[in-house]
Structure formats: structure tokens, C-alpha cells
Design a protein around this motif. Structure first.
Motif, PDB file in Angstrom:
ATOM      1  N   GLY A  86      -6.493 -10.047 -10.443  1.00 25.22           N
ATOM      2  CA  GLY A  86      -5.489  -8.562  -9.148  1.00 25.22           C
ATOM      3  C   GLY A  86      -5.027  -7.489  -9.968  1.00 25.22           C
ATOM      4  N   HIS A  87      -3.633  -6.731  -8.732  1.00 22.05           N
ATOM      5  CA  HIS A  87      -3.750  -6.151  -9.568  1.00 22.05           C
ATOM      6  C   HIS A  87      -1.648  -5.962  -8.900  1.00 22.05           C
ATOM      7  N   VAL A  88      -0.509  -5.569 -10.042  1.00 21.02           N
ATOM      8  CA  VAL A  88       0.324  -5.205  -9.151  1.00 21.02           C
ATOM      9  C   VAL A  88       0.707  -4.104  -9.666  1.00 21.02           C
ATOM     10  N   LEU A  89       0.634  -2.746  -8.480  1.00 19.78           N
ATOM     11  CA  LEU A  89       0.740  -1.619  -8.417  1.00 19.78           C
ATOM     12  C   LEU A  89       2.363  -1.383  -8.334  1.00 19.78           C
ATOM     13  N   ALA A  90       3.506  -0.317  -8.971  1.00 17.71           N
ATOM     14  CA  ALA A  90       4.113  -0.064  -9.188  1.00 17.71           C
ATOM     15  C   ALA A  90       4.706   1.267  -9.409  1.00 17.71           C
ATOM     16  N   ARG A  91       5.608   1.756  -8.299  1.00 16.97           N
ATOM     17  CA  ARG A  91       6.285   3.128  -8.105  1.00 16.97           C
ATOM     18  C   ARG A  91       7.628   3.532  -7.614  1.00 16.97           C
ATOM     19  N   SER A  92       8.106   4.894  -9.016  1.00 21.11           N
ATOM     20  CA  SER A  92       9.550   4.698  -9.815  1.00 21.11           C
ATOM     21  C   SER A  92       9.380   4.802  -8.300  1.00 21.11           C
ATOM     22  N   GLY A  93      11.394   4.472  -8.043  1.00 21.69           N
ATOM     23  CA  GLY A  93      12.566   4.781  -7.154  1.00 21.69           C
ATOM     24  C   GLY A  93      12.811   3.184  -6.502  1.00 21.69           C
TER      25      GLY A  93
END
Length: 245
Positions: A235-242
Motif C-alpha cells: 500500500g501507500h502512506v500519504l502524508a501532508r505537511s501540517g
């Protein structure tokens, strides 16, 4: 493990993003456009506008009360000629192809090159045994594989939006935005520094994905784990700053 780093977040771009789904009749472009648009609307952090037949399958809200769209998802007409109508309107066209439509990919690639439209492939109704020929394709990159799911056909026949069981096609949102490859620590460092706002990390196991989500959240960012359809990793780990939620 590979880490991709984007300059924009997955589902909340700084500027409007328009994508289209193209393909032969019966390949499933309307199905995939509806799946993708529905996934974006589920997130609830971006206004989504849907055009074409897929609009009948997705509740994308009321444009009169919220006219600003962060994403526009176009369900294009069938055939390579439809790509010419996308010039100046979309950044990425997703070519939906089935196992018996591999010979038609070249016609879409040539049409996309003439139109100056980025093309990425979505393999639809591919079993594990049928993936290799598409994986070995040397032209447009493959963004996603969607396995055969009888429930999708039944939902479409009832006029309902299709659903994937315990899967996501969020990767398409990642591929619709600018990306570059980086090693894990450098990419996470760029996320911490605010240089890059989004990371897409492919992980080999579910446990690895959950551990990485924990690490990223401890560093103060948004993060989520999504199982993948492509069968070459878990799978994928999706990360967004904040600040993490």
C-alpha cells in the motif's frame, strides 16, 4: 520502499487541478472516473466537479452554493480522438485499459503526445496473472491496477456509484500532481522543512505502513495508510505537511 515527494498536497491543491478519464468503449472510464471523484468527495477537504456520464454517479455538491472547484474530473468520450478536446483543459489524462485492450494503448499515447497532455494508464479488471504485460509496457506510466470486482458491475447496472472493497485509488490523485523521487530521510526532511508538502511512500507490508504513519504523525503532519491494488507492494502512506488530525 520508494518515496515520492510532491510540491502540492494530494487532495487539496493550491490551484485547480483538472484530470480526464479516457479509453475505449466498455473499458470502464466512467467507472474509474466515478471511483476517483467519489474518493475525493469522501475526503471532504476539496470541492470536486464531475463532468460527463460519471456525473450521474457522484454527488459532487451544489455548484451554485460552492462554485470554486479544487478538482475537476472529466469523463471523456470514448476513443483516442477525445484527447484532442482536452488540450488546455486538463493536466493529466488517465487511460483506462482492460487486458484485451493493450494493443490500443499506442493510439492514445500518440494522441496525447500531439495534444501535449500527460498520459498515465489505469489497468482495469486485471487479475494477478494478467498484470505482467502491462507492467512491462515501455510507454506511458502505469498509475494503478483495479482487479475484477463483480460488485462494481452490479452497482453500475443499478445506476449507483461503484465501490472498491477495502481498496483505494488515491494514487491517481498523487500522480495527477507534480512529483519527484527522493530517498526516505531526505523526503521526510523536506516535509518537516515545508519544502515539499506531500509524500507518497510505497510500503511492502501493512505493518510497515502503520508504523510509518505513526512516525509521520509524531512529527506533526497529516498521514494515512491506504492499501494498494497494484499487487507489487502492500500500500501507500500519504502524508501532508501540517498538524496531524
Amino acid at each position: 520502499m520508494s518515496v515520492r515527494s510532491q510540491a502540492s498536497p494530494t487532495a487539496l491543491p493550491d490551484a485547480a487541478v483538472e484530470v480526464a478519464f479516457v479509453g475505449d468503449p466498455g473499458a470502464g472510464r466512467t467507472t474509474l472516473a466515478a471511483l476517483f471523484a467519489d474518493r475525493l468527495t469522501e475526503r471532504g477537504d476539496a470541492r470536486v466537479r464531475v463532468t460527463g456520464e460519471a456525473a450521474d454517479l457522484v454527488d459532487d455538491g451544489d455548484p451554485d452554493t460552492d462554485p470554486v472547484s479544487a478538482w475537476t474530473v472529466r469523463d471523456a468520450e470514448a476513443g483516442p480522438a477525445a484527447i484532442a478536446d482536452l488540450v488546455g483543459r486538463v493536466g493529466t489524462a488517465f487511460l483506462v485499459v482492460t487486458p484485451d485492450g493493450l494493443d490500443e494503448i499506442g493510439a492514445y499515447e500518440r494522441a496525447a503526445e500531439r495534444a501535449g497532455v500527460d498520459l498515465a494508464i489505469v489497468g482495469n479488471r486485471f487479475s494477478k496473472e494478467e498484470i505482467d504485460p502491462l507492467r512491462e509496457h515501455e510507454g506511458a506510466p502505469v498509475s494503478e491496477y483495479v482487479p475484477p470486482e463483480p460488485g462494481i458491475a452490479r452497482a453500475m447496472a443499478r445506476g449507483e456509484g461503484p465501490r472498491l472493497a477495502d481498496r483505494t485509488i488515491e494514487r491517481l490523485a498523487v500522480d495527477a500532481l507534480a512529483e519527484e523521487t527522493a530517498d526516505r530521510e531526505a523526503a521526510l526532511g523536506a516535509l518537516d522543512a515545508g519544502i515539499d508538502r506531500t509524500l507518497d511512500v510505497e510500503v511492502g507490508t501493512d505493518d510497515e505502513g502503520r508504523r510509518l504513519v505513526t512516525t509521520i504523525r509524531e512529527r506533526g503532519h497529516h498521514a494515512g495508510y491506504y492499501r494498494c491494488n497494484c499487487r507489487c507492494h502492500a500500500g501507500h502512506v500519504l502524508a501532508r505537511s501540517g498538524p496531524s488530525r
